[in-house]
Design a protein around this motif. Sequence first.
Motif, PDB file in Angstrom:
ATOM      1  N   ARG A 117      26.349   1.060  -0.595  1.00 34.58           N
ATOM      2  CA  ARG A 117      25.623   1.862  -1.596  1.00 34.58           C
ATOM      3  C   ARG A 117      24.177   1.377  -1.587  1.00 34.58           C
ATOM      4  NH1 ARG A 117      28.660   2.523  -6.810  1.00 34.58           N
ATOM      5  NH2 ARG A 117      29.262   4.501  -5.807  1.00 34.58           N
ATOM      6  N   THR A 118      23.257   2.325  -1.519  1.00 32.20           N
ATOM      7  CA  THR A 118      21.839   1.992  -1.426  1.00 32.20           C
ATOM      8  C   THR A 118      21.060   2.664  -2.547  1.00 32.20           C
ATOM      9  OG1 THR A 118      22.088   1.946   0.986  1.00 32.20           O
ATOM     10  CG2 THR A 118      19.845   1.960   0.115  1.00 32.20           C
ATOM     11  N   ALA A 119      20.142   1.916  -3.145  1.00 34.27           N
ATOM     12  CA  ALA A 119      19.252   2.460  -4.171  1.00 34.27           C
ATOM     13  C   ALA A 119      17.815   2.161  -3.758  1.00 34.27           C
ATOM     14  CB  ALA A 119      19.558   1.839  -5.532  1.00 34.27           C
ATOM     15  N   ILE A 120      16.990   3.201  -3.711  1.00 30.82           N
ATOM     16  CA  ILE A 120      15.608   3.066  -3.256  1.00 30.82           C
ATOM     17  C   ILE A 120      14.655   3.575  -4.335  1.00 30.82           C
ATOM     18  CG2 ILE A 120      13.929   3.721  -1.489  1.00 30.82           C
ATOM     19  CD1 ILE A 120      16.304   4.248   0.395  1.00 30.82           C
ATOM     20  N   ASP A 121      13.655   2.757  -4.663  1.00 30.14           N
ATOM     21  CA  ASP A 121      12.582   3.145  -5.583  1.00 30.14           C
ATOM     22  C   ASP A 121      11.285   3.219  -4.784  1.00 30.14           C
ATOM     23  OD1 ASP A 121      14.563   2.833  -7.449  1.00 30.14           O
ATOM     24  OD2 ASP A 121      13.655   1.123  -8.463  1.00 30.14           O
ATOM     25  N   TYR A 122      10.557   4.313  -4.964  1.00 31.86           N
ATOM     26  CA  TYR A 122       9.336   4.539  -4.180  1.00 31.86           C
ATOM     27  C   TYR A 122       8.164   4.823  -5.099  1.00 31.86           C
ATOM     28  CZ  TYR A 122       6.135   6.819  -0.851  1.00 31.86           C
ATOM     29  OH  TYR A 122       5.046   7.159  -0.085  1.00 31.86           O
ATOM     30  N   GLY A 123       7.094   4.051  -4.906  1.00 28.10           N
ATOM     31  CA  GLY A 123       5.831   4.309  -5.580  1.00 28.10           C
ATOM     32  C   GLY A 123       4.729   4.418  -4.542  1.00 28.10           C
ATOM     33  N   GLU A 124       3.558   4.887  -4.964  1.00 26.54           N
ATOM     34  CA  GLU A 124       2.499   5.135  -3.984  1.00 26.54           C
ATOM     35  C   GLU A 124       1.141   4.990  -4.652  1.00 26.54           C
ATOM     36  OE1 GLU A 124       2.877   8.415  -0.778  1.00 26.54           O
ATOM     37  OE2 GLU A 124       1.588   9.273  -2.340  1.00 26.54           O
ATOM     38  N   VAL A 125       0.269   4.229  -3.999  1.00 27.57           N
ATOM     39  CA  VAL A 125      -1.115   4.088  -4.459  1.00 27.57           C
ATOM     40  C   VAL A 125      -2.003   4.835  -3.476  1.00 27.57           C
ATOM     41  CG1 VAL A 125      -3.021   2.473  -4.839  1.00 27.57           C
ATOM     42  CG2 VAL A 125      -0.707   1.879  -5.592  1.00 27.57           C
ATOM     43  N   ILE A 126      -2.890   5.677  -3.998  1.00 28.57           N
ATOM     44  CA  ILE A 126      -3.827   6.418  -3.158  1.00 28.57           C
ATOM     45  C   ILE A 126      -5.182   5.711  -3.206  1.00 28.57           C
ATOM     46  CG2 ILE A 126      -4.929   8.632  -2.713  1.00 28.57           C
ATOM     47  CD1 ILE A 126      -1.925   8.730  -2.406  1.00 28.57           C
ATOM     48  N   THR A 127      -5.669   5.303  -2.030  1.00 27.95           N
ATOM     49  CA  THR A 127      -6.970   4.635  -1.974  1.00 27.95           C
ATOM     50  C   THR A 127      -8.088   5.655  -2.181  1.00 27.95           C
ATOM     51  OG1 THR A 127      -7.230   4.907   0.416  1.00 27.95           O
ATOM     52  CG2 THR A 127      -6.011   2.964  -0.346  1.00 27.95           C
ATOM     53  N   GLU A 128      -9.308   5.159  -2.304  1.00 27.30           N
ATOM     54  CA  GLU A 128     -10.437   6.049  -2.577  1.00 27.30           C
ATOM     55  C   GLU A 128     -10.692   7.036  -1.450  1.00 27.30           C
ATOM     56  OE1 GLU A 128     -13.894   3.885  -3.664  1.00 27.30           O
ATOM     57  OE2 GLU A 128     -13.074   3.191  -5.573  1.00 27.30           O
ATOM     58  N   ASP A 129     -10.284   6.683  -0.233  1.00 27.73           N
ATOM     59  CA  ASP A 129     -10.480   7.618   0.874  1.00 27.73           C
ATOM     60  C   ASP A 129      -9.268   8.513   1.077  1.00 27.73           C
ATOM     61  OD1 ASP A 129      -8.679   5.823   1.957  1.00 27.73           O
ATOM     62  OD2 ASP A 129      -9.635   5.782   3.934  1.00 27.73           O
ATOM     63  N   GLY A 130      -8.301   8.447   0.137  1.00 29.15           N
ATOM     64  CA  GLY A 130      -7.142   9.333   0.201  1.00 29.15           C
ATOM     65  C   GLY A 130      -5.965   8.797   0.990  1.00 29.15           C
TER      66      GLY A 130
END
Length: 308
Positions: free
Chosen positions: A84-97
């Motif tokens: 059983r797998t649980a994945i949490d995903y977040g994302e930071v966008i830098t100033e150049d995208g």
Amino acid sequence: MTRFLVATALLLAGTSLAGAQSLEKQIRDFVYAPGFGAADIDALEVSLIDQWYDLTVMTPGGTVGPIEKAMLIADKAIEGIRTRTAIDYGEVITEDGTPVSFIELRHFNLAAAIHAETEAAYGPENTAPLEDFGTGEHMAWRFVFQPVMNNAAVLLEASSRVISVKEAAKSDCTGRPCLDLYAGFDAAEWEEVGGQVPDWPRLYSDHSDEVATPAHAIAELAVFGYWANAESGQYQWTGGEHPEGARGAEPYRFIGIDRHLGQEASIDAIWRETKLNDDELAAITFRRAEIAGSVHLMRAGEPHPGRP
């Protein structure tokens, strides 16, 4: 740490110094959280290279997204297939995208739970040894990826730790007890979707033990939900739209995968996207359920609180 310095240099190329330093701190705080030890990045890269089918192209695995790569690494680290797998995903966008992906992946080996249940039902004398059910400890991983040139996801930093049996017994996996064999995904009101996800040339092993591999199930869900594209006949991770309501590396994308937890060969995977830029829906979940090679695609929407 050489890779981290290179990654910082790449980020500085399109980000203000203050912004880059802030991002560097976020990466360090995330990857080196208490209990997590630094992973050997070079060894992890080799483990990925060993899994790419086409090594003749300039960037093998270059179109594969960060979540699949994280899954490929974690899945190869244990021998068990009843997981059983649980994945949490977040994302930071830098100033150049540039999107920088923060992924926590918890991979649970449920072989011991299935072995205990089989032994209780049929007796020790009629039950194979635990080793035959699959070996490997419960593991937690943290990864940071970013796109570089023709590569959709370059691994910048990674760490891991063992999850104790005691901790696993108290843990939650996409709204379910992680070690509960009978906790499925059926609580939502699923709408079955006709048709199928288009095929593309294999980039890595996409089937094992009669059903899709966890990484391939993720890839098909990505195409199903438009976070990847395969309309041209080739697979390409795109990542989708970044939520306006997401702050920093806070997770907003959640993936759950059950593999071979019943008597038949099966894999059941969901992809839940929250903080949508949508006036009607607060979240939407896509599901890919496969039993003995038969695949069903489903989805379920969640309206904003207080709306029908």
